[in-house]
Design an enzyme around this catalytic site. Sequence first.
Site, short mmCIF file in Angstrom:
data_model
loop_
_atom_site.label_atom_id
_atom_site.label_comp_id
_atom_site.label_asym_id
_atom_site.label_seq_id
_atom_site.Cartn_x
_atom_site.Cartn_y
_atom_site.Cartn_z
N GLY A 12 19.53 34.82 -46.49
CA GLY A 12 20.54 34.67 -45.63
C GLY A 12 20.62 33.28 -44.68
CG ASN A 14 22.91 28.59 -47.99
OD1 ASN A 14 23.16 27.49 -47.93
ND2 ASN A 14 21.94 29.10 -48.65
CG LEU A 97 30.38 39.38 -58.57
CD1 LEU A 97 31.13 38.56 -57.20
CD2 LEU A 97 30.27 40.91 -58.26
CG ASN A 111 27.66 31.32 -56.74
OD1 ASN A 111 27.06 32.03 -55.91
ND2 ASN A 111 27.22 30.81 -57.73
CG HIS A 113 23.82 27.01 -59.36
ND1 HIS A 113 23.03 27.95 -59.46
CD2 HIS A 113 23.77 26.23 -60.11
CE1 HIS A 113 22.34 27.66 -60.39
NE2 HIS A 113 22.55 26.31 -60.78
CG ASP A 153 24.84 29.98 -61.35
OD1 ASP A 153 23.84 30.24 -61.65
OD2 ASP A 153 25.40 30.34 -60.12
C1 GRF Z 1 20.18 29.44 -52.34
O1 GRF Z 1 19.34 28.47 -52.70
C2 GRF Z 1 21.57 29.69 -53.09
O2 GRF Z 1 21.79 28.43 -53.59
C3 GRF Z 1 21.11 30.60 -54.16
O3 GRF Z 1 20.09 31.40 -53.55
C4 GRF Z 1 19.76 30.98 -52.22
C5 GRF Z 1 20.17 31.95 -51.31
O4 GRF Z 1 19.44 31.50 -49.90
N1 GRF Z 1 21.82 31.27 -55.14
P1 GRF Z 1 19.75 32.21 -48.59
O5 GRF Z 1 19.46 33.63 -48.94
O6 GRF Z 1 21.12 31.68 -48.28
O7 GRF Z 1 18.58 31.67 -47.80
#
Ligand code: GRF
Length: 198
Positions: A12, A14, A97, A111, A113, A153
Amino acid sequence: MKRIAVMISGKGSNLQSLIDHIADGDLEAEIALVVSNRADAFGIERAKRAGIDVAVMPLEVVETGGGDRSAYDRKLADLVAAADPDLVVLAGWMLILGTDFLDRFPNRVINLHPAMPGAFPGTKAIARAYEAFQRGEIKRTGVMVHYVIPEVDAGPVVTMEPVPIYPDDTVDDLEERVHLVEHNLIVAAVDMVLRTLP
Ligand code: GRF
């Protein structure tokens, strides 16, 4: 205030970036709900610390009931729709999804990626880019945020940013550099899309 639902499966970081930028007033939005398909996702803890509603819906909830993926997607869509989000943000959500979910939020699911459009769809995209660089196949990688379609993606790009790879990089160096770019790009992308919504 526009409402977003954030879907996660892991650390988490992000999600945390979205939480911090909203708290700092850099992003005008409210996180109405955080959904995880994994009860052990650390992102759940981050949401709780920020006082955000959390829901956990593991895939098993339908599998044990003999349900299929579309049953899961419908149940998940009901859960997310109940939070009345203007936008659904997949920030490290690791399940595909289908239309049973996506059709409930037309053009309102994005999303993150960790690769450039069309490159390294699926998991372990950063490590695969690193290996491709070692083989001399690519000179750089990147990060993108895209609208979600029922394909891994893929979908119209909201924004993207290239990320350099250096000859003496370790894969950890590259991971760190990509995540730093992600943390800003996810905020910029959410802001861009929310500004397009009525
Ligand atoms: C990120 O690198 C995102 O692009 C990928 O999964 C990772 C998630 O990271 N799909 P976090 O859980 O937000 O740290």
